[in-house]
Design a protein around this motif. Structure first.
Motif, PDB file in Angstrom:
ATOM      1  N   ARG A   1       0.557   8.042  26.863  1.00 18.26           N
ATOM      2  CA  ARG A   1       0.336   8.154  28.305  1.00 18.26           C
ATOM      3  C   ARG A   1      -0.982   7.518  28.740  1.00 18.26           C
ATOM      4  N   SER A   2      -1.938   7.455  27.809  1.00 20.07           N
ATOM      5  CA  SER A   2      -3.240   6.923  28.212  1.00 20.07           C
ATOM      6  C   SER A   2      -3.404   5.456  27.817  1.00 20.07           C
ATOM      7  N   LEU A   3      -2.381   4.894  27.174  1.00 23.55           N
ATOM      8  CA  LEU A   3      -2.469   3.496  26.735  1.00 23.55           C
ATOM      9  C   LEU A   3      -1.945   2.556  27.810  1.00 23.55           C
TER      10      LEU A   3
ATOM     11  N   PRO B   1       6.332   3.926  30.365  1.00 32.60           N
ATOM     12  CA  PRO B   1       6.909   4.717  29.269  1.00 32.60           C
ATOM     13  C   PRO B   1       7.878   5.784  29.777  1.00 32.60           C
ATOM     14  N   GLU B   2       7.697   6.198  31.024  1.00 37.02           N
ATOM     15  CA  GLU B   2       8.622   7.202  31.586  1.00 37.02           C
ATOM     16  C   GLU B   2      10.062   6.662  31.615  1.00 37.02           C
ATOM     17  N   TYR B   3      10.207   5.354  31.808  1.00 36.58           N
ATOM     18  CA  TYR B   3      11.560   4.794  31.747  1.00 36.58           C
ATOM     19  C   TYR B   3      11.960   4.512  30.296  1.00 36.58           C
TER      20      TYR B   3
ATOM     21  N   SER C   1      13.405   7.394  28.430  1.00 35.65           N
ATOM     22  CA  SER C   1      14.334   8.202  29.223  1.00 35.65           C
ATOM     23  C   SER C   1      15.743   8.118  28.644  1.00 35.65           C
ATOM     24  N   SER C   2      16.563   9.078  29.028  1.00 32.28           N
ATOM     25  CA  SER C   2      17.959   9.052  28.593  1.00 32.28           C
ATOM     26  C   SER C   2      18.680   7.856  29.222  1.00 32.28           C
ATOM     27  N   ASP C   3      18.261   7.436  30.423  1.00 35.38           N
ATOM     28  CA  ASP C   3      18.856   6.249  31.054  1.00 35.38           C
ATOM     29  C   ASP C   3      18.639   5.017  30.187  1.00 35.38           C
TER      30      ASP C   3
ATOM     31  N   GLY D   1      14.518  12.959  31.714  1.00 37.41           N
ATOM     32  CA  GLY D   1      15.890  13.054  32.213  1.00 37.41           C
ATOM     33  C   GLY D   1      16.742  13.998  31.385  1.00 37.41           C
ATOM     34  N   GLU D   2      16.173  14.524  30.302  1.00 38.37           N
ATOM     35  CA  GLU D   2      16.917  15.480  29.484  1.00 38.37           C
ATOM     36  C   GLU D   2      16.357  16.893  29.671  1.00 38.37           C
TER      37      GLU D   2
END
Ligand SMILES: [Zn+2]
Length: 232
Positions: free
Chosen positions: A36-38, A48-50, A53-55, A158-159
Motif C-alpha cells: 500500500r505504501s509502494l 493494487p486495489e484492482y 480484486s476478485s474482478d 470484492g470478496e
C-alpha cells in the motif's frame, strides 16, 4: 496518551493476557514491503486495489497472477517482533490477529493466530478445490491435474470474509485484558472495527511509527515495533 518505550514494554510484560493486532509494519523489518505504501511502483498502472480484486482474478487472470507473484518473499524470515510474540505465547495467553498475508507469524511458531486476510502460502485450485503448494503456484497458475486456475487463499478486494474468520477474530479480541496494535495505521475495514469487540476492562496500546486514530482511550508509542520488542 503517549507513553515511553519502556512503559510499553512493562505493560506487555505485566499483562495477564494479550491480543496483538498486527499490520504491515510488523513485516517491513523482515524485508517484506507494504504494497500500500509502494506508490512509486504503481505509477502508470492500475492500483493494487484492482490488481488484488476478485474482478481482476476473474477477468484478467494473467494480470492478477503477474502482480500477486510480486508479493511473495519466500526467503523473508521472522524478525524480533514475530519471534517475541511467539515466545510470549509460551508464558501466558496470547492471541494474534494479523492483516499480513506473508505467513511470518506462523513461521515464528505462533499457534493462537488468526490470519484475517489469509495467507499467500495457502494456495488451492478453484476448479477441483485441491490444495496446491505455493511453489507450484509460483511456476504456473494452472493446476497440473485438472487445468483449473490456482489462487492464493487471501481475501481479495470484492470478496467477503468467512464467518469462521470473523468469529475467531472477535473471540481473540474479546478474551484479553490488553490489546496491542502494532505496525498498522489501523484504517482498513473491517479489521479496524475489531477493536469494538474488546471487553470493557481491556486496555489498548498502539505501537506505530505514526499516530493512529481510534475513537477510544488508548496509550500510544510512536516507534517502530522492533524497537519495543527488542527490549522484551
Ligand atoms: Zn485442480
Amino acid at each position: 496518551m503517549e507513553i515511553t518505550i519502556q512503559a510499553a514494554v512493562q505493560k506487555i510484560q505485566e499483562a495477564k493476557s494479550i491480543t496483538f493486532l498486527t499490520g504491515a509494519g510488523v513485516s517491513t523489518p523482515s524485508g517484506v514491503p507494504d504494497y500500500r505504501s509502494l506508490k512509486g511502483i504503481y505509477h502508470g498502472i492500475e492500483a493494487p486495489e484492482y490488481l488484488l480484486s476478485s474482478d481482476c482474478l476473474n477477468q484478467e487472470p494473467e494480470k492478477f497472477y503477474t502482480f500477486v507473484k510480486t508479493l511473495y518473499h519466500p526467503t523473508a524470515e521472522p524478525n524480533v517482533i514475530h519471534k517475541k510474540m511467539a515466545v510470549l505465547e509460551r508464558s501466558k495467553p496470547v492471541w494474534i490477529v494479523s492483516q499480513n498475508i506473508d505467513g511470518l507469524h506462523q513461521a515464528a511458531g505462533s499457534q493462537h493466530l488468526v490470519n484475517f486476510h489469509g495467507s499467500l502460502y495457502d494456495c488451492y485450485c478453484r476448479k477441483c478445490g485441491q490444495t496446491v503448494p505455493w511453489q507450484e503456484y509460483l511456476k504456473s497458475d494452472r493446476h497440473e491435474n485438472c487445468g483449473g486456475q490456482i489462487r492464493p487463499g487471501i481475501v481479495l478486494y470484492g470478496e467477503g470474509f468467512t464467518d469462521d474468520t470473523i468469529r475467531q477474530a472477535i473471540q481473540a479480541v474479546n478474551v484479553s485484558d490488553l490489546l496491542v496494535i502494532v505496525g498498522t495505521s489501523f484504517q482498513v475495514h473491517p479489521f479496524c472495527d475489531l477493536i469494538y469487540e474488546k471487553n470493557e476492562k481491556a486496555a489498548v496500546l498502539a505501537i506505530n511509527r505514526t499516530p493512529i486514530h481510534i475513537p477510544m482511550l488508548h496509550e500510544f508509542v510512536e516507534a517502530d515495533g522492533s524497537t519495543v520488542f527488542e527490549q522484551l
